[in-house]
Design an enzyme around this catalytic site. Structure first.
Site, short mmCIF file in Angstrom:
data_model
loop_
_atom_site.label_atom_id
_atom_site.label_comp_id
_atom_site.label_asym_id
_atom_site.label_seq_id
_atom_site.Cartn_x
_atom_site.Cartn_y
_atom_site.Cartn_z
N LYS A 13 -10.17 39.47 -28.21
CA LYS A 13 -9.30 39.07 -26.99
C LYS A 13 -8.25 40.23 -26.94
O LYS A 13 -7.99 40.86 -25.70
CB LYS A 13 -8.61 37.88 -27.10
CG LYS A 13 -9.83 36.63 -27.18
CD LYS A 13 -9.08 35.18 -27.16
CE LYS A 13 -8.14 35.06 -28.13
NZ LYS A 13 -8.81 34.72 -29.36
N ARG A 88 -4.86 26.86 -25.48
CA ARG A 88 -5.67 26.56 -26.64
C ARG A 88 -6.09 25.07 -26.93
O ARG A 88 -6.93 24.65 -27.74
CB ARG A 88 -4.94 27.05 -28.05
CG ARG A 88 -5.35 28.43 -28.50
CD ARG A 88 -4.75 28.68 -29.88
NE ARG A 88 -5.31 29.45 -30.81
CZ ARG A 88 -5.00 30.64 -30.79
NH1 ARG A 88 -4.26 31.38 -29.88
NH2 ARG A 88 -5.16 31.68 -31.82
N ARG A 127 -9.15 43.68 -41.17
CA ARG A 127 -8.20 43.59 -40.19
C ARG A 127 -6.91 43.46 -41.29
O ARG A 127 -5.95 43.82 -40.68
CB ARG A 127 -8.08 42.22 -39.31
CG ARG A 127 -7.46 42.53 -38.25
CD ARG A 127 -7.58 41.72 -36.97
NE ARG A 127 -7.10 40.45 -37.23
CZ ARG A 127 -7.13 39.40 -36.23
NH1 ARG A 127 -7.38 39.82 -34.69
NH2 ARG A 127 -6.59 38.34 -36.38
N ARG A 129 -4.35 41.28 -42.05
CA ARG A 129 -3.33 40.56 -41.56
C ARG A 129 -2.89 39.38 -42.53
O ARG A 129 -3.83 38.89 -43.18
CB ARG A 129 -3.39 40.09 -40.21
CG ARG A 129 -2.24 40.53 -39.27
CD ARG A 129 -2.76 40.21 -37.73
NE ARG A 129 -3.01 38.75 -37.63
CZ ARG A 129 -3.49 38.42 -36.36
NH1 ARG A 129 -3.57 39.25 -35.54
NH2 ARG A 129 -3.73 37.06 -36.27
N ARG A 140 -8.73 28.47 -38.97
CA ARG A 140 -8.67 28.76 -37.66
C ARG A 140 -9.77 28.54 -36.87
O ARG A 140 -9.62 28.31 -35.44
CB ARG A 140 -7.99 30.32 -37.65
CG ARG A 140 -6.71 30.42 -38.31
CD ARG A 140 -6.37 31.68 -38.37
NE ARG A 140 -5.84 32.37 -37.17
CZ ARG A 140 -5.81 33.74 -37.01
NH1 ARG A 140 -6.35 34.60 -37.73
NH2 ARG A 140 -5.66 33.97 -35.84
P1 AMP Z 1 -3.55 34.49 -32.64
O1 AMP Z 1 -2.91 35.78 -32.62
O2 AMP Z 1 -3.90 34.07 -30.88
O3 AMP Z 1 -4.78 34.28 -32.96
O4 AMP Z 1 -2.59 33.33 -32.88
C1 AMP Z 1 -2.00 33.20 -34.17
C2 AMP Z 1 -1.57 31.87 -34.58
O5 AMP Z 1 -0.46 31.46 -33.81
C3 AMP Z 1 -2.74 30.73 -34.30
O6 AMP Z 1 -3.59 30.69 -35.35
C4 AMP Z 1 -1.81 29.44 -34.40
O7 AMP Z 1 -1.30 29.21 -35.49
C5 AMP Z 1 -0.69 30.21 -33.44
N1 AMP Z 1 -0.88 30.08 -32.11
C6 AMP Z 1 -1.06 31.22 -31.24
N2 AMP Z 1 -1.35 30.70 -29.82
C7 AMP Z 1 -1.23 29.41 -29.69
C8 AMP Z 1 -1.28 28.39 -28.89
N3 AMP Z 1 -1.72 28.62 -27.68
N4 AMP Z 1 -1.45 27.21 -29.27
C9 AMP Z 1 -1.18 26.83 -30.84
N5 AMP Z 1 -0.78 27.72 -31.57
C10 AMP Z 1 -0.96 28.96 -31.33
#
Ligand code: AMP
Length: 183
Positions: A13, A88, A127, A129, A140
């Site tokens: 994404k 989400r 990656r 991270r 996740r």
């Molecule tokens: P991402 O980089 O979008 O994969 O987000 C990393 C982490 O941030 C996720 O695994 C969640 O713990 C938290 N996170 C990001 N966006 C959301 C969201 N819209 N709702 C809840 N948790 C989020």
């Protein structure tokens, strides 16, 4: 142009979002990036979100909804925006609708990048991270299937879902995305 990028962690994404940003001049709003910055800066938000993120769990809806609501008020969102990693959950999607209605806006396309779990596990290995250990990645993915995947039906019913094969070259994937949003 008001877009949502939807897909499991590691679907690509962020990478594809950057191309949209470059092509159309709209901001990418990544709740993951905003939360990681909050963790790095040791803010109250970061202290609440950090442990959940490290465990591969979603952060509570109220927290992320507040972040997005504030961010969408910024002047750079006037021309449109691309939401990356938000909504989400169904409650997040419902709140987004309400927030946008107040501004006389609505989401036009929800671009769903489809990638199988095995492919994601393979990609995430490279990656490096902090929240990318195989166990966390699996958590996740589980959170995604349980809480986020139901959003597909939600947006399908509203005629907004654009399904994209997220496996292929970056150019191929980007071409399908552009086609799906009619650009
Ligand atoms: P991402 O980089 O979008 O994969 O987000 C990393 C982490 O941030 C996720 O695994 C969640 O713990 C938290 N996170 C990001 N966006 C959301 C969201 N819209 N709702 C809840 N948790 C989020």
């Amino acid at each position: 142009m008001h877009l949502v990028f939807f897909g499991p962690p590691g679907a690509g994404k962020g990478t594809q979002a950057q191309r949209i940003v470059a092509d159309f001049g709209i901001p990418q709003i990544s709740t993951g990036d905003i939360l990681r910055a909050a963790v790095a800066n040791g803010t109250t938000l970061g202290k609440q979100a950090g442990p959940l993120m490290a465990a591969g769990k979603l952060v509570p809806d109220e927290l992320v909804i507040g972040i997005v609501e504030e961010r969408l008020k910024e002047p750079d969102c006037k021309k449109g925006f691309l939401l990356d990693g938000f909504p989400r959950t169904i409650p997040q999607a419902q709140s987004l609708e309400v927030v946008l209605q107040k501004q006389d806006k609505r989401i036009e396309h929800v671009v769903s990048l489809e990638v199988a779990d095995e492919v994601i596990q393979e990609r995430m290995k490279g990656r490096g991270r902090a929240d990318d250990s195989p166990e966390t990645v699996q958590k996740r993915l589980d959170e995604f299937r349980k809480l986020t995947a139901p959003l597909k039906a939600y947006y399908q019913e509203r005629g907004l879902l654009r399904t994209i094969n997220g496996v292929g070259s970056l150019d191929e994937i980007y071409a399908s995305i552009k086609q799906s949003i009619g650009r």
